[in-house]
Design a protein around this motif. Structure first.
Motif, PDB file in Angstrom:
ATOM      1  N   GLY A  59       0.779  -1.227   0.000  1.00 37.27           N
ATOM      2  CA  GLY A  59       0.000   0.000   0.000  1.00 37.27           C
ATOM      3  C   GLY A  59       0.812   1.279   0.000  1.00 37.27           C
ATOM      4  N   LEU A  60       2.127   1.184  -0.184  1.00 37.27           N
ATOM      5  CA  LEU A  60       2.953   2.380  -0.198  1.00 37.27           C
ATOM      6  C   LEU A  60       2.915   3.049  -1.571  1.00 37.27           C
ATOM      7  CD1 LEU A  60       4.094   0.817   2.332  1.00 37.27           C
ATOM      8  CD2 LEU A  60       6.274   1.917   1.826  1.00 37.27           C
ATOM      9  N   LEU A  61       3.122   4.352  -1.579  1.00 37.32           N
ATOM     10  CA  LEU A  61       3.368   5.103  -2.802  1.00 37.32           C
ATOM     11  C   LEU A  61       4.829   4.877  -3.165  1.00 37.32           C
ATOM     12  CD1 LEU A  61       2.392   7.220  -4.906  1.00 37.32           C
ATOM     13  CD2 LEU A  61       3.094   8.985  -3.270  1.00 37.32           C
ATOM     14  N   VAL A  62       5.095   4.424  -4.400  1.00 35.69           N
ATOM     15  CA  VAL A  62       6.424   3.922  -4.741  1.00 35.69           C
ATOM     16  C   VAL A  62       6.994   4.665  -5.944  1.00 35.69           C
ATOM     17  CG1 VAL A  62       7.776   1.882  -5.365  1.00 35.69           C
ATOM     18  CG2 VAL A  62       5.793   1.646  -3.865  1.00 35.69           C
ATOM     19  N   GLY A  63       8.271   4.993  -5.846  1.00 34.76           N
ATOM     20  CA  GLY A  63       9.030   5.527  -6.964  1.00 34.76           C
ATOM     21  C   GLY A  63      10.369   4.829  -7.049  1.00 34.76           C
ATOM     22  N   GLY A  64      11.097   5.088  -8.124  1.00 28.23           N
ATOM     23  CA  GLY A  64      12.405   4.480  -8.298  1.00 28.23           C
ATOM     24  C   GLY A  64      13.478   5.523  -8.493  1.00 28.23           C
ATOM     25  N   TYR A  65      14.728   5.144  -8.116  1.00 27.20           N
ATOM     26  CA  TYR A  65      15.832   6.070  -8.343  1.00 27.20           C
ATOM     27  C   TYR A  65      16.997   5.371  -9.035  1.00 27.20           C
ATOM     28  CZ  TYR A  65      18.554   4.430  -4.210  1.00 27.20           C
ATOM     29  OH  TYR A  65      19.284   3.702  -3.299  1.00 27.20           O
ATOM     30  N   HIS A  66      17.760   6.184  -9.742  1.00 24.83           N
ATOM     31  CA  HIS A  66      18.946   5.722 -10.455  1.00 24.83           C
ATOM     32  C   HIS A  66      20.169   6.423  -9.896  1.00 24.83           C
ATOM     33  CE1 HIS A  66      21.586   4.493 -13.749  1.00 24.83           C
ATOM     34  NE2 HIS A  66      22.033   5.742 -13.771  1.00 24.83           N
ATOM     35  N   PHE A  67      21.242   5.670  -9.648  1.00 27.36           N
ATOM     36  CA  PHE A  67      22.504   6.232  -9.171  1.00 27.36           C
ATOM     37  C   PHE A  67      23.370   6.553 -10.384  1.00 27.36           C
ATOM     38  CE2 PHE A  67      26.688   6.558  -7.423  1.00 27.36           C
ATOM     39  CZ  PHE A  67      26.507   7.027  -6.127  1.00 27.36           C
ATOM     40  N   LEU A  68      23.637   7.846 -10.586  1.00 23.19           N
ATOM     41  CA  LEU A  68      24.356   8.295 -11.771  1.00 23.19           C
ATOM     42  C   LEU A  68      25.861   8.106 -11.619  1.00 23.19           C
ATOM     43  CD1 LEU A  68      23.850   9.768 -14.531  1.00 23.19           C
ATOM     44  CD2 LEU A  68      24.521  11.871 -13.335  1.00 23.19           C
ATOM     45  N   ARG A  69      26.471   7.508 -12.635  1.00 24.00           N
ATOM     46  CA  ARG A  69      27.919   7.341 -12.705  1.00 24.00           C
ATOM     47  C   ARG A  69      28.469   8.162 -13.873  1.00 24.00           C
ATOM     48  NH1 ARG A  69      29.742   4.664  -8.017  1.00 24.00           N
ATOM     49  NH2 ARG A  69      28.182   3.082  -7.477  1.00 24.00           N
ATOM     50  N   ASN A  70      29.766   8.325 -13.880  1.00 26.71           N
ATOM     51  CA  ASN A  70      30.406   9.101 -14.940  1.00 26.71           C
ATOM     52  C   ASN A  70      31.093   8.212 -15.964  1.00 26.71           C
ATOM     53  OD1 ASN A  70      30.659  11.677 -15.970  1.00 26.71           O
ATOM     54  ND2 ASN A  70      32.637  12.084 -15.023  1.00 26.71           N
ATOM     55  N   THR A  71      30.787   6.914 -15.951  1.00 31.15           N
ATOM     56  CA  THR A  71      31.486   5.953 -16.796  1.00 31.15           C
ATOM     57  C   THR A  71      30.574   5.287 -17.820  1.00 31.15           C
ATOM     58  OG1 THR A  71      31.217   4.379 -14.969  1.00 31.15           O
ATOM     59  CG2 THR A  71      33.359   5.464 -15.182  1.00 31.15           C
ATOM     60  N   ALA A  72      29.413   5.890 -18.057  1.00 29.43           N
ATOM     61  CA  ALA A  72      28.507   5.445 -19.118  1.00 29.43           C
ATOM     62  C   ALA A  72      27.685   6.658 -19.530  1.00 29.43           C
ATOM     63  CB  ALA A  72      27.594   4.318 -18.638  1.00 29.43           C
ATOM     64  N   SER A  73      27.185   6.642 -20.740  1.00 32.85           N
ATOM     65  CA  SER A  73      26.427   7.793 -21.220  1.00 32.85           C
ATOM     66  C   SER A  73      25.129   7.961 -20.416  1.00 32.85           C
ATOM     67  CB  SER A  73      26.095   7.629 -22.696  1.00 32.85           C
ATOM     68  OG  SER A  73      25.085   6.659 -22.888  1.00 32.85           O
ATOM     69  N   GLY A  74      24.642   9.197 -20.374  1.00 34.23           N
ATOM     70  CA  GLY A  74      23.377   9.444 -19.703  1.00 34.23           C
ATOM     71  C   GLY A  74      22.236   8.691 -20.346  1.00 34.23           C
ATOM     72  N   ALA A  75      22.256   8.586 -21.685  1.00 34.53           N
ATOM     73  CA  ALA A  75      21.199   7.862 -22.390  1.00 34.53           C
ATOM     74  C   ALA A  75      21.218   6.376 -22.045  1.00 34.53           C
ATOM     75  CB  ALA A  75      21.355   8.066 -23.893  1.00 34.53           C
ATOM     76  N   ILE A 119      31.439  13.604  -6.994  1.00 36.12           N
ATOM     77  CA  ILE A 119      32.173  14.807  -7.369  1.00 36.12           C
ATOM     78  C   ILE A 119      33.409  14.345  -8.139  1.00 36.12           C
ATOM     79  CG2 ILE A 119      33.281  16.930  -6.585  1.00 36.12           C
ATOM     80  CD1 ILE A 119      31.707  16.672  -3.971  1.00 36.12           C
ATOM     81  N   PRO A 120      33.329  14.276  -9.458  1.00 34.05           N
ATOM     82  CA  PRO A 120      34.497  13.868 -10.244  1.00 34.05           C
ATOM     83  C   PRO A 120      35.695  14.777  -9.993  1.00 34.05           C
ATOM     84  CG  PRO A 120      32.513  13.758 -11.568  1.00 34.05           C
ATOM     85  CD  PRO A 120      32.132  14.436 -10.294  1.00 34.05           C
ATOM     86  N   ALA A 121      36.882  14.250 -10.260  1.00 32.83           N
ATOM     87  CA  ALA A 121      38.112  14.888  -9.788  1.00 32.83           C
ATOM     88  C   ALA A 121      38.482  16.167 -10.522  1.00 32.83           C
ATOM     89  CB  ALA A 121      39.267  13.891  -9.878  1.00 32.83           C
ATOM     90  N   THR A 122      38.148  16.268 -11.799  1.00 33.20           N
ATOM     91  CA  THR A 122      38.602  17.419 -12.587  1.00 33.20           C
ATOM     92  C   THR A 122      37.417  18.229 -13.086  1.00 33.20           C
ATOM     93  OG1 THR A 122      38.551  16.247 -14.713  1.00 33.20           O
ATOM     94  CG2 THR A 122      40.562  16.035 -13.363  1.00 33.20           C
ATOM     95  N   PRO A 123      37.638  19.493 -13.443  1.00 42.72           N
ATOM     96  CA  PRO A 123      36.541  20.295 -14.011  1.00 42.72           C
ATOM     97  C   PRO A 123      35.921  19.659 -15.250  1.00 42.72           C
ATOM     98  CG  PRO A 123      38.346  21.723 -13.358  1.00 42.72           C
ATOM     99  CD  PRO A 123      38.845  20.319 -13.202  1.00 42.72           C
ATOM    100  N   ALA A 124      36.753  19.085 -16.112  1.00 39.02           N
ATOM    101  CA  ALA A 124      36.217  18.446 -17.319  1.00 39.02           C
ATOM    102  C   ALA A 124      35.346  17.247 -16.967  1.00 39.02           C
ATOM    103  CB  ALA A 124      37.357  18.019 -18.235  1.00 39.02           C
ATOM    104  N   ALA A 125      35.786  16.462 -15.998  1.00 42.26           N
ATOM    105  CA  ALA A 125      35.003  15.294 -15.591  1.00 42.26           C
ATOM    106  C   ALA A 125      33.707  15.718 -14.914  1.00 42.26           C
ATOM    107  CB  ALA A 125      35.824  14.411 -14.663  1.00 42.26           C
ATOM    108  N   ARG A 126      33.752  16.792 -14.144  1.00 39.68           N
ATOM    109  CA  ARG A 126      32.531  17.287 -13.510  1.00 39.68           C
ATOM    110  C   ARG A 126      31.540  17.779 -14.560  1.00 39.68           C
ATOM    111  NH1 ARG A 126      36.437  18.761  -9.616  1.00 39.68           N
ATOM    112  NH2 ARG A 126      36.680  20.900 -10.388  1.00 39.68           N
ATOM    113  N   ALA A 127      32.053  18.484 -15.565  1.00 39.76           N
ATOM    114  CA  ALA A 127      31.176  18.948 -16.647  1.00 39.76           C
ATOM    115  C   ALA A 127      30.548  17.774 -17.390  1.00 39.76           C
ATOM    116  CB  ALA A 127      31.965  19.828 -17.610  1.00 39.76           C
ATOM    117  N   ALA A 128      31.332  16.720 -17.617  1.00 42.70           N
ATOM    118  CA  ALA A 128      30.806  15.533 -18.291  1.00 42.70           C
ATOM    119  C   ALA A 128      29.732  14.860 -17.447  1.00 42.70           C
ATOM    120  CB  ALA A 128      31.938  14.554 -18.584  1.00 42.70           C
ATOM    121  N   TYR A 129      29.945  14.820 -16.151  1.00 43.78           N
ATOM    122  CA  TYR A 129      28.962  14.224 -15.227  1.00 43.78           C
ATOM    123  C   TYR A 129      27.649  15.000 -15.267  1.00 43.78           C
ATOM    124  CZ  TYR A 129      27.383  12.226 -10.708  1.00 43.78           C
ATOM    125  OH  TYR A 129      26.690  11.586  -9.702  1.00 43.78           O
ATOM    126  N   VAL A 130      27.738  16.318 -15.243  1.00 52.37           N
ATOM    127  CA  VAL A 130      26.537  17.155 -15.315  1.00 52.37           C
ATOM    128  C   VAL A 130      25.813  16.924 -16.635  1.00 52.37           C
ATOM    129  CG1 VAL A 130      25.706  19.535 -15.470  1.00 52.37           C
ATOM    130  CG2 VAL A 130      27.355  18.897 -13.693  1.00 52.37           C
TER     131      VAL A 130
END
Length: 212
Positions: free
Chosen positions: A62-78, A104-115
């Protein structure tokens, strides 16, 4: 402390209970007053081992249910969105999906890619759910470390800060919908600790506003 209206779980809770899908006793959780839950569905491009059963059993209780995804930086967002969407099918009466952004990826470029991967995940999931914006789960300090990225302001915010003081709102958002105030809660039906969540509104409003 804030009131607990919801919890979120993953395979860790199943494993803490001895393994197996039935290690989480969802009927007991519902009896304890929990109204909603987010279940971990996927991580990178892999599905959580107990996602399908946890979603089904939580709904049956009887719970209201949703799902979540844990985002990684080692595969495309799609590709990560594909993993989420093809593990469990959420529909009318379920919560909108949620994207877990806590690296929090280590470099500015990696952080931008993660975003960018986050943006691509959001776009793909919106396309699959009639344009509905998913939740963003994060912490204020993580969001700041990622550069306070723009383009997510329409996403409802699920914000983590442990303790009794409400969390500061990250740049680009106006408020939070859910506050994860503890990662060490205890509840009948789960062996070990579980994350606890407080709503910034009534449960009836939450259900109305954020259900598919």
């Amino acid at each position: 402390m804030p009131t607990r209206e919801g919890i979120d779980v993953s395979h860790y809770q199943n494993e803490a209970g001895g393994g197996g899908a039935s290690a989480i006793k969802w009927a007991k959780i519902a009896s304890a007053g929990v109204k909603f839950t987010f279940v971990k569905i996927s991580d990178k491009t892999s599905k959580d081992a107990f996602a399908v059963r946890n979603v089904a059993d939580a709904k049956a209780a009887g719970l209201l249910v949703g799902g979540y995804h844990f985002l990684r930086n080692t595969a495309s967002g799609a590709d990560q969105a594909h993993a989420f969407l093809n593990t469990v099918s959420f529909g009318s009466g379920d919560l909108i999906p949620s994207l877990d952004i806590e690296l929090i990826p280590a470099t500015p470029a990696a952080r931008a890619a993660y975003v960018q991967k986050a943006k691509d995940w959001v776009a793909a999931v919106r396309s699959a759910h009639s344009g509905r914006w998913p939740f963003i789960y994060t912490r204020a300090n993580i969001w700041q470390a990622l550069g306070n990225p723009s383009g997510f302001g329409n996403c409802p915010l699920w914000l983590a800060r442990y303790g009794s003081s409400p969390p500061p709102i990250p740049s680009g958002f106006t408020n939070y919908a859910i506050w994860q105030f503890s990662q060490s809660g205890s509840i009948d039906g789960i062996t070990g600790k579980v994350d606890e969540n407080h709503l910034a509104m009534s449960f009836a409003e939450f259900r109305s506003r954020y259900s598919l």
